[in-house]
Scaffold this motif. Structure first.
Motif, mmCIF file in Angstrom:
data_model
loop_
_atom_site.group_PDB
_atom_site.id
_atom_site.type_symbol
_atom_site.label_atom_id
_atom_site.label_comp_id
_atom_site.label_asym_id
_atom_site.label_seq_id
_atom_site.Cartn_x
_atom_site.Cartn_y
_atom_site.Cartn_z
ATOM 1 N N VAL A 352 65.556 19.939 41.203
ATOM 2 C CA VAL A 352 66.852 20.570 41.729
ATOM 3 C C VAL A 352 67.502 19.588 42.882
ATOM 4 O O VAL A 352 66.647 19.381 43.763
ATOM 5 N N PRO A 353 68.564 19.107 42.703
ATOM 6 C CA PRO A 353 68.843 18.156 43.763
ATOM 7 C C PRO A 353 69.192 18.727 45.448
ATOM 8 O O PRO A 353 68.890 17.922 46.324
ATOM 9 N N TYR A 354 69.512 19.989 45.264
ATOM 10 C CA TYR A 354 69.826 20.747 46.908
ATOM 11 C C TYR A 354 69.052 21.764 46.867
ATOM 12 O O TYR A 354 69.034 22.773 45.847
ATOM 13 N N LEU A 355 68.303 22.351 47.951
ATOM 14 C CA LEU A 355 67.752 23.446 48.119
ATOM 15 C C LEU A 355 68.491 23.877 49.503
ATOM 16 O O LEU A 355 68.477 23.433 50.351
ATOM 17 N N GLY A 356 68.892 25.234 49.351
ATOM 18 C CA GLY A 356 69.531 26.018 50.377
ATOM 19 C C GLY A 356 68.501 27.087 50.982
ATOM 20 O O GLY A 356 68.247 28.093 50.324
ATOM 21 N N VAL A 357 68.072 26.836 52.474
ATOM 22 C CA VAL A 357 67.070 27.918 52.649
ATOM 23 C C VAL A 357 67.849 28.821 53.871
ATOM 24 O O VAL A 357 68.653 28.372 54.621
ATOM 25 N N LEU A 358 67.501 30.069 53.531
ATOM 26 C CA LEU A 358 68.251 31.157 54.502
ATOM 27 C C LEU A 358 67.136 31.763 55.254
ATOM 28 O O LEU A 358 66.423 32.774 54.486
ATOM 29 N N GLY A 359 67.035 31.773 56.450
ATOM 30 C CA GLY A 359 66.215 32.494 57.356
ATOM 31 C C GLY A 359 66.984 33.601 58.183
ATOM 32 O O GLY A 359 68.198 33.546 57.862
ATOM 33 N N ALA A 360 66.575 34.303 58.979
ATOM 34 C CA ALA A 360 67.186 35.401 59.730
ATOM 35 C C ALA A 360 68.326 34.676 60.399
ATOM 36 O O ALA A 360 69.459 35.382 60.429
ATOM 37 N N ARG A 361 68.023 33.633 61.057
ATOM 38 C CA ARG A 361 69.288 33.148 61.641
ATOM 39 C C ARG A 361 70.284 32.653 61.099
ATOM 40 O O ARG A 361 71.494 32.895 61.396
ATOM 41 N N GLU A 362 70.056 31.886 59.830
ATOM 42 C CA GLU A 362 71.251 31.384 59.029
ATOM 43 C C GLU A 362 71.943 32.669 58.536
ATOM 44 O O GLU A 362 73.158 32.527 58.413
ATOM 45 N N ALA A 363 71.151 33.690 57.931
ATOM 46 C CA ALA A 363 71.920 34.937 57.516
ATOM 47 C C ALA A 363 72.822 35.614 58.518
ATOM 48 O O ALA A 363 73.998 36.103 58.207
ATOM 49 N N ALA A 364 72.164 35.760 59.884
ATOM 50 C CA ALA A 364 73.182 36.338 60.785
ATOM 51 C C ALA A 364 74.411 35.357 61.264
ATOM 52 O O ALA A 364 75.633 35.992 61.484
ATOM 53 N N GLU A 365 74.239 33.933 61.075
ATOM 54 C CA GLU A 365 75.536 33.147 61.500
ATOM 55 C C GLU A 365 76.187 32.667 60.269
ATOM 56 O O GLU A 365 77.134 31.925 60.379
ATOM 57 N N GLY A 366 75.831 33.061 59.106
ATOM 58 C CA GLY A 366 76.825 32.814 57.648
ATOM 59 C C GLY A 366 76.461 31.434 57.460
ATOM 60 O O GLY A 366 77.424 30.653 57.203
ATOM 61 N N ALA A 367 75.138 30.932 57.607
ATOM 62 C CA ALA A 367 75.084 29.278 57.846
ATOM 63 C C ALA A 367 73.661 29.213 56.616
ATOM 64 O O ALA A 367 73.186 30.051 56.082
ATOM 65 N N VAL A 368 73.387 27.865 56.346
ATOM 66 C CA VAL A 368 72.416 27.589 55.543
ATOM 67 C C VAL A 368 71.847 26.256 55.871
ATOM 68 O O VAL A 368 72.388 25.371 56.542
ATOM 69 N N SER A 369 70.472 25.937 55.856
ATOM 70 C CA SER A 369 69.708 24.871 55.815
ATOM 71 C C SER A 369 69.528 24.092 54.732
ATOM 72 O O SER A 369 68.994 24.808 53.621
ATOM 73 N N LEU A 370 70.026 23.048 54.565
ATOM 74 C CA LEU A 370 69.875 22.401 53.270
ATOM 75 C C LEU A 370 68.751 21.212 53.487
ATOM 76 O O LEU A 370 68.609 20.442 54.226
ATOM 77 N N ARG A 371 68.046 21.329 52.049
ATOM 78 C CA ARG A 371 67.170 20.160 52.015
ATOM 79 C C ARG A 371 67.361 19.374 50.540
ATOM 80 O O ARG A 371 67.716 20.061 49.860
ATOM 81 N N LEU A 372 67.233 18.183 50.639
ATOM 82 C CA LEU A 372 67.578 17.358 49.584
ATOM 83 C C LEU A 372 66.186 17.304 48.468
ATOM 84 O O LEU A 372 65.057 17.213 49.113
ATOM 85 N N ARG A 373 66.686 16.746 47.310
ATOM 86 C CA ARG A 373 65.411 16.774 46.658
ATOM 87 C C ARG A 373 64.397 15.495 46.748
ATOM 88 O O ARG A 373 63.296 15.664 46.621
#
Length: 405
Positions: A352-373
């Motif tokens: 999968v080319p893109y992974l989006g990780v959502l922890g408590a901080r990302e969820a609270a701020e409407g954000a996402v942390s991207l990881r590449l393949r």
């Protein structure tokens, strides 16, 4: 050694089940999603270049293929006719050109319509021996990217040059690496139709279109109705095959009595140019799976983005982001089963080319942390910005997961 059959099983792209029959692979959802993206791209490329798309049935009456010459010159590669009654026999077609000849003659044609480019991604069938069948590279049911241009004789050279340009564009977008060009000519001891003058003219036109391109001549590799330009690829095992082709045909217009009204009111015979930009979907994907080792460019990856909530507390935020990603045209999944590390490894296994990780901080701020393949991670970013970044890369049909710095 890389083998598309092994990768196809591991990535759930297709399955070959003995109950379905040898040489009749079934495309699974992941493979079908990748194929659909490629088909959409090819159809749009053709549409923009003046092609008109049609649908035609994958079988026809025996008389159709007698008229086209296929039963006389190609019967060994065709399935036996199916008899419904004493005077009603049908044949699974081995090519699309007879039906496209019927499209041309559906009504009167004028020189003003030429070149008339008729395209289709259609089914055809070849009765290949079971011993030569394998995966997607050699099958009995073929989904061919095909087109036939009907043009005046003086338009042929320019049309062939235009087709070569389209082939180069499609290869660049898909990541096809051609191994060489081949001019396929008549050979001794084979059955061909048409006269020597027609063949000489066709060969002259193809040689002119290949000016400046390195190619080899291949006597005996022509179609039974005319010479052709074949663009070759080499698979991971070193086997060479044809991925794209351009063929000139003076014979079918004669057999089907095709004509158009010229500017002086006279009836003229068109030339038929057969062409395939990327060949069959089966052989194309056998090659693409191997050349990319299953890691397709993001624009035709089966799943483009996997969202990974760290724990149950972010499941709602992940589901909401997934909905927005789908609305943005992305193919997305949410994976909540198992540890985060196991889910990251599974996404990597699936290429999968893109992974989006959502922890408590990302969820609270409407954000996402991207990881590449490739293992690279990006700083946390607002979810809308992440979707825009991915959508732009997909729309650009980029091979790299990120735009150049």
């Amino acid at each position: 050694m890389i083998d598309h059959r092994k990768l196809g099983r591991e990535l759930d792209l297709f399955v070959s089940d003995p109950l379905a029959g040898a040489g009749l692979p079934i495309w699974l959802p992941a493979g079908a999603a990748a194929r659909h993206a490629v088909e959409e791209y090819v159809r749009e490329l053709e549409r923009r270049s003046g092609h008109q798309h049609v649908y035609s049935p994958p079988l026809g009456k025996r008389e159709l293929f007698e008229l086209s010459g296929h039963l006389g010159y190609f019967a060994d590669d065709m399935f036996p006719p199916m008899r419904l009654s004493a005077d009603d026999e049908f044949v699974l077609r081995p090519a699309l050109c007879p039906h496209h000849a019927l499209v041309f003659r559906a009504r009167g044609r004028s020189y003003r319509e030429l070149p008339l480019r008729i395209a289709e991604l259609g089914g055809m069938y070849r009765s290949e021996r079971s011993g030569v069948l394998g995966g997607l590279s050699r099958v009995r049911a073929i989904s061919l990217n095909d087109a036939h241009t009907f043009c005046a004789p003086d338009q042929v050279g320019e049309e062939v040059v235009e087709i070569l340009g389209l082939i180069r564009a499609a290869h660049a977008a898909l990541g096809v690496r051609p191994a060489g060009f081949r001019l396929s000519l008549r050979g001794p001891g084979e059955k061909y139709v048409g006269d020597d003058a027609q063949w000489a003219r066709a060969e002259e036109l193809l040689r002119a279109a290949l000016a400046g391109v390195a190619y080899v001549e291949a006597p005996g590799e022509a179609a039974f109705y005319g010479p052709k330009i074949d663009i070759q690829i080499v698979d991971a095992a070193g086997r060479e095959s044809t991925i794209s082709t351009i063929q000139l045909d003076f014979d079918k217009p004669e057999r089907f009595d095709l004509s158009y009204t010229d500017s002086d009111g006279s009836r003229r015979r068109p030339v038929m140019v057969h062409r395939s930009l990327v060949g069959s979907m089966e052989r194309l994907f056998a090659y693409l799976i191997e050349v990319h080792e299953g890691a397709f460019p993001a624009w035709y990856a089966p799943v483009q983005l996997v969202l990974l909530p760290v724990d149950d507390g972010q499941a709602g935020a992940a589901a909401d982001l997934a909905r927005r990603a789908v609305d943005a045209g992305l193919r997305v999944e949410v994976d909540v089963a198992g540890s985060l590390g196991a889910r990251v490894r599974d996404a990597a296994r699936r290429r999968v080319p893109y992974l989006g990780v959502l922890g408590a901080r990302e969820a609270a701020e409407g954000a996402v942390s991207l990881r590449l393949r490739n293992g690279r991670t990006l700083p946390q970013m607002p979810a809308p910005a992440a979707l825009t970044l991915l959508s732009e890369q997909v729309a650009a049909r980029a091979h790299d997961p990120l735009p150049p710095a």
